[in-house]
Design a protein around this motif. Structure first.
Motif, PDB file in Angstrom:
ATOM      1  N   GLU A  18      47.873  42.803  43.572  1.00  0.00           N
ATOM      2  CA  GLU A  18      46.714  43.688  43.668  1.00  0.00           C
ATOM      3  C   GLU A  18      45.551  43.111  42.849  1.00  0.00           C
ATOM      4  O   GLU A  18      44.394  43.180  43.273  1.00  0.00           O
TER       5      GLU A  18
ATOM      6  N   LYS B 248      43.952  40.349  44.812  1.00  0.00           N
ATOM      7  CA  LYS B 248      43.107  40.891  45.892  1.00  0.00           C
ATOM      8  C   LYS B 248      41.787  41.406  45.349  1.00  0.00           C
ATOM      9  O   LYS B 248      40.722  41.195  45.941  1.00  0.00           O
ATOM     10  N   LYS B 249      41.863  42.091  44.204  1.00  0.00           N
ATOM     11  CA  LYS B 249      40.628  42.662  43.648  1.00  0.00           C
ATOM     12  C   LYS B 249      39.677  41.581  43.149  1.00  0.00           C
ATOM     13  O   LYS B 249      38.461  41.729  43.243  1.00  0.00           O
TER      14      LYS B 249
ATOM     15  N   LYS C 117      38.075  40.258  46.240  1.00  0.00           N
ATOM     16  CA  LYS C 117      37.100  41.232  46.731  1.00  0.00           C
ATOM     17  C   LYS C 117      35.793  41.119  45.947  1.00  0.00           C
ATOM     18  O   LYS C 117      34.698  41.126  46.536  1.00  0.00           O
TER      19      LYS C 117
ATOM     20  N   GLU D 291      40.663  39.859  55.829  1.00  0.00           N
ATOM     21  CA  GLU D 291      41.124  41.250  55.698  1.00  0.00           C
ATOM     22  C   GLU D 291      40.412  41.958  54.545  1.00  0.00           C
ATOM     23  O   GLU D 291      39.978  43.093  54.669  1.00  0.00           O
ATOM     24  N   ILE D 292      40.326  41.249  53.425  1.00  0.00           N
ATOM     25  CA  ILE D 292      39.679  41.851  52.252  1.00  0.00           C
ATOM     26  C   ILE D 292      38.191  42.063  52.526  1.00  0.00           C
ATOM     27  O   ILE D 292      37.614  43.074  52.145  1.00  0.00           O
ATOM     28  N   LYS D 293      37.603  41.111  53.232  1.00  0.00           N
ATOM     29  CA  LYS D 293      36.180  41.198  53.568  1.00  0.00           C
ATOM     30  C   LYS D 293      35.864  42.504  54.310  1.00  0.00           C
ATOM     31  O   LYS D 293      34.853  43.138  54.064  1.00  0.00           O
TER      32      LYS D 293
ATOM     33  N   GLU E 228      37.190  45.251  53.967  1.00  0.00           N
ATOM     34  CA  GLU E 228      37.249  46.446  53.110  1.00  0.00           C
ATOM     35  C   GLU E 228      35.985  46.629  52.271  1.00  0.00           C
ATOM     36  O   GLU E 228      35.846  47.604  51.565  1.00  0.00           O
TER      37      GLU E 228
END
Lengths: 480, 465
Positions: free
Chosen positions: B54, B57-58, B61, B289-291, B293
């Motif tokens: 996580e 991912k952050k 992001k 995928e992260i983009k 969000e």
């Protein structure tokens, strides 16, 4: 029936299974031997016999009740003292951790406990696993049971000596640059350094995190294979541990026919290896040829570079790993006035301090590229080179050690002492599995070890090969 | 001699992951000391780190939101130093291959858009907390914060004045909240910053020697520190002294910087790749995928609100500062183009109702069915009972009547019933009409549209019926 401590591990396990003996009887036999031998050998730093007896009694009851037990349930095992055992002193052979009691079990220890093996105690070792002879322990030199004037080899000195002396049928050692294979070779037992990442390091007190592995040691390949089945398990708490399915179930009936074996020219055609050792290893190679194996000489001049790669990277990582030992939260702390400098000066041995200083220098920003970066690059080249070799060959064979066990405190300068690792470190820096098994004795009746290595994650095949060879060599490694 | 200043910032941001960066201990603030600890985060021998996905991912992001390149094959390094709040004696950090590089954040400096380049974003783990002031002769250690994931956002020395520094810090804080990677609670130390200030002759191309200031625990302190340091350096130069590269510490009580160490004494952290953590491979699929969000970010919203919707800067910022309100606004403007009224009502009377119902109320105002001042009351009623706009109007008895025929009927009845007042009006007593309007309202329970009522009542009286 021969005395129980003289039995191999798998023999004990089948006696137990047939209910011909109890766990308690087995344990008692090893305890008697410990009481007889330990004052000469110093194989152990800490014994945990009371708990062991309790556990053995519990297991005997379970067995009587007919509970389903694993094959090695109720069999004693010794654990090297750098592997964390919950509630049981874990010193790393150092004054620094002379009072350190872990609050958690290493993953490998958990595996032993889940299989209900009985932990006898913690074995002696070179301080923080730094050493090839077993002489660098704060708790005294481990002696070679075959000749107590000689070293047992290190750093897993106690784990090897305990097996040879009948103080334990099985043991766990750790190998960073040869620390399982060298003492196995010096004591004439079998020791396996697993593929890096095949056995969890979780709870292994680190020396060089990139090389450290926990591995099994025993009297014969079959015992080592049985212990492998217990500790080769995936652990998500160690990110360098890979989830790989090893099949240890079928050790027998492996044919060497047509198998290609590489021997390294630069080792065999030089004066690095003593003639005694060379003779015995060559004899083993002949046996392999007779078994149908194809021996081919290859050139790997980088094998000498592996030594400096190993010493640079391992010392650098050690300097970082050992900097947390300050005596503040745990470990040696003699009095209130002691500051960190005093504690570290006092509680680390000479070899450990030497490597901390070396490693600190290597990592300093002005030297980093010259040493550490270059060593990493060289290591990557070596890995590529070995990959290519294993495209063509099934195994690489070398002696385990250039010489057999030498006399305790025989004056050897450091450069030479480090050279003792020349046969073992190439497997450490490339992460491949490597096993040492005895292939004879030299003129002074000390065992000679042959080292077989194979490609990453082929540990189960390596064991089959070693098992087949062991049968043909027929080395007599009775308890001494 | 005039001088230019150049400022670089290093913003440390605690990520709001559920667990810590390398173990499963809770990442939470304010728990009792050493409650969230385990062998990993207290550095017990043999304990190994497991990387929190996580957190990765952050960090990605954040990098994407700041227009960075994401390093597909990154890794962590050890930063070795001894300090009592760091139980492993090394911090797992990034030095050689930071996870994000080469981005920028746009800010507005006096109506001009300026790009502040981001050099890199890298991972770090937080250290424990030393408590010195509880006892005279003791320092206590709380390891709860040990291993809390941090990212450090490092800018290039692109910031040229105090206003830009303010705008950057405000902008980055808002952005981090928008993408949901941090709660950004300054008082809990979730955002901290180091400041680099250098001064050079006006117009010069070469940067002066850099001064780093650490230990700044709020953005307002950062601004004060920059002001102080720039002034101090300029004074030194005017006196003919040279500026030496130093690390200074900001003393927020006395509001001045004090020398921590000269560059020569700077620590050698002996960075090397953390051997306990393998390379982190980030494939393009995860990145895209992260983009997806990432919401529309504050700066873009600001430009849209002020340019396309003609909101005032203040109104635009008031909306944007509260993402919930800004998101709500964005939904409303898709169904209703009374941007100003919408923004006004969101700013002053925001309630948790659907944008559709919200816009219905705005329509009612525009149609004159309800008065502007009742809007807040209606929203509250809708939110409280979870009902539609017209139901709320019913409940509150606010359903205005605009039907002219109906209004005419009421007026006629009232006029018939109050002939005297009508006479008075015709005789010049103009305020008699107020009485009549009142009577109409009483009869209609206050629901008549006052404007329509007003204009009609005069016409009807004047027609002389």
């Amino acid at each position: 029936m021969k005395e129980l401590y003289k039995c191999k591990g798998f023999e004990l396990a089948s006696l137990l299974k047939k209910k011909e003996v109890s766990s308690k009887e087995i344990l008692q036999s090893f305890i008697n031997q410990i009481e007889k031998k330990e004052k000469f050998l110093s194989s152990y730093i800490t014994l945990d016999l009371e708990n062991a007896l309790k556990k053995a009694e519990e297991l005997d009851i379970k067995r009587i009740k007919g509970e389903d037990l694993s094959f090695l349930a109720g069999i004693p095992v010794a654990v090297k003292d750098n592997i964390s055992t919950k509630g049981l002193l874990t010193t790393c052979g150092s004054k620094m951790l002379c009072n350190y009691i872990p609050v958690y079990d290493a993953f490998a220890v958990k595996c032993l406990k889940e299989s209900e093996m009985i932990i006898l105690g913690k074995t002696n070792m070179d301080e923080f696993a730094m050493g090839s002879t077993g002489e660098n322990s704060y708790f005294g030199v481990t002696k070679n049971p075959r000749d107590i004037k000689k070293v047992a080899g290190g750093s897993s000195s106690g784990s090897a000596a305990a097996i040879l002396s009948g103080e334990a049928p099985f043991s766990l050692g750790t190998d960073t640059g040869g620390s399982i294979r060298l003492p196995a070779s010096y004591c004439g037992i079998v020791g396996l350094k697993p593929t890096y990442g095949a056995v969890s390091r979780n709870g292994l007190i680190p020396f060089a995190s990139g090389y450290d592995v926990i591995g099994p040691m025993g009297r014969c390949v079959k015992d080592v294979s049985l212990l492998s089945q217990i500790i080769y398990k995936y652990d998500n708490k160690d990110m360098t541990c890979k989830n790989f399915n090893f099949d240890f179930s079928n050790l027998e009936n492996y044919s060497l026919k047509g198998k290609k074996i590489a021997v390294i020219k630069e080792l065999f055609n030089s004066n690095i290896i003593s003639s005694d050792v060379l003779e015995k290893v060559n004899k083993a190679l002949k046996i392999i040829e007779n078994m149908g194996g194809i021996i081919e000489e290859i050139s790997l001049p980088e094998i000498k570079d592996a030594l400096w790669v190993y010493y640079i990277i391992s010392s650098a990582q050690a300097s970082s790993n050992l900097s947390k030992y300050d005596g503040i939260r745990f470990g040696f702390h003699p009095d209130e006035d002691s500051d960190i400098e005093k504690i570290r000066t006092n509680a680390f041995g000479t070899e450990v301090k030497r490597r901390i200083i070396l490693g600190t220098y290597i990592l300093s920003s002005s030297q980093y590229e010259k040493y550490y970066q270059r060593a990493v690059n060289m290591q990557n080249q070596l890995i590529e080179k070995l990959d290519k070799i294993f495209d063509k060959f099934d195994f690489i064979i070398t002696p385990t050690s250039p010489r057999t066990a030498h006399e305790i405190s025989e004056k050897v300068n450091n450069k030479n002492i480090y050279d003792e690792d020349i046969c073992t470190v190439f497997a450490s820096v490339t992460g491949i599995p490597s096993i040492s098994l005895p292939c004879g004795v030299d003129s002074s009746d000390m065992p000679v070890g042959i080292e077989i290595s194979s490609k990453k994650f082929s540990d189960h095949i390596l064991l089959k090969m070693a098992n087949a060879l062991e049968k043909e060599i027929g080395f007599d490694n009775d308890i001494v | 001699m005039e001088y230019d200043i150049r400022i670089g910032l290093e913003v440390h941001c605690e990520l709001n992951t559920k667990s810590k960066m390398f173990c499963s201990c809770k990442n939470s603030f304010g728990d009792s000391p050493n409650e969230n600890c385990c062998p990993v985060c207290t550095g017990l021998p043999g304990a190994l780190p497991s990387l929190n996905k996580e957190a990765v991912k952050k960090a990605i992001k954040t990098g994407l939101a700041l227009n960075c390149q994401i390093n597909n094959n990154t890794y962590l390094d050890r930063k070795n130093y001894f300090y009592p709040d760091l139980p492993k004696a090394y911090q797992i950090s990034q030095f050689y291959e930071p996870i994000c590089q080469n981005g920028y954040l746009e800010i507005l400096d006096n109506d001009i858009i300026k790009k502040i380049r981001i050099k890199e974003i890298h991972f770090e783990e937080d250290a424990g907390k030393l408590i010195h002031d509880r006892y005279d002769d003791l320092t206590l250690i709380d390891y709860n914060r040990c291993g809390v994931p941090l990212i450090e956002i490092v800018t290039m020395p692109d910031i040229e004045n105090i206003n830009q520094a303010k705008e950057f810090l405000d902008g980055i804080k808002l952005l981090l909240k928008y993408i949901g990677v941090s709660e950004c609670k300054m008082e809990q130390g979730m955002l901290r910053c180091d400041v680099n200030v250098s001064v050079m002759e006006k117009g010069s191309e070469t940067l002066g020697n850099r001064l780093e200031m650490k230990n700044i625990n709020s953005f307002s302190a950062a601004i004060k520190a920059i002001e102080y340091e720039a002034k101090r350096q300029i004074e030194e130069l005017r006196k003919g002294n040279k500026i030496i590269s130093q690390t200074r510490k900001w003393d927020s009580i006395n509001e001045k910087s004090v020398l921590m160490r000269d560059k020569e004494e700077s620590a050698d952290y002996r960075f090397f790749k953390e051997p306990d953590i393998p390379f982190i491979e980030i494939d393009d699929k995860i990145i895209s995928e992260i983009k997806r969000e990432i919401p529309i970010l504050p700066f873009e919203r600001f430009l849209t609100y002020t340019k396309k919707y003609n909101l005032s800067k203040d109104d635009a910022m008031t909306l944007i500062r509260d993402k919930e309100k800004s998101d709500f606004f964005d939904k409303c403007v898709l169904i209703n183009n009374n941007y100003k009224i919408i923004s006004n009502k969101i700013i002053n009377d925001f309630a948790k109702i659907s944008p559709e119902e919200f816009c219905r109320v705005i329509d009612f105002v525009n149609e004159g069915r309800i008065s502007n001042s009742s809007v807040g009351k209606i929203f509250q009623e809708m939110e409280k009972n979870n009902i539609s706009a017209s139901d709320a109007l019913d409940n509150l008895g606010l359903n205005q009547i605009n039907d002219e025929n109906y209004i005419e009927e009421i007026i006629k009845t009232v006029l018939e019933e109050n002939e005297k007042a009508v006479e008075d009006f015709k005789n010049g007593k103009k305020n008699a009409v107020g009485f009549l309007i009142g009577q109409c309202m009483i009869k209609s329970k206050g629901k008549l549209n006052p404007q329509i009522l007003n204009s009609m009542i005069y016409k009807i009286i004047e027609k002389g019926e």
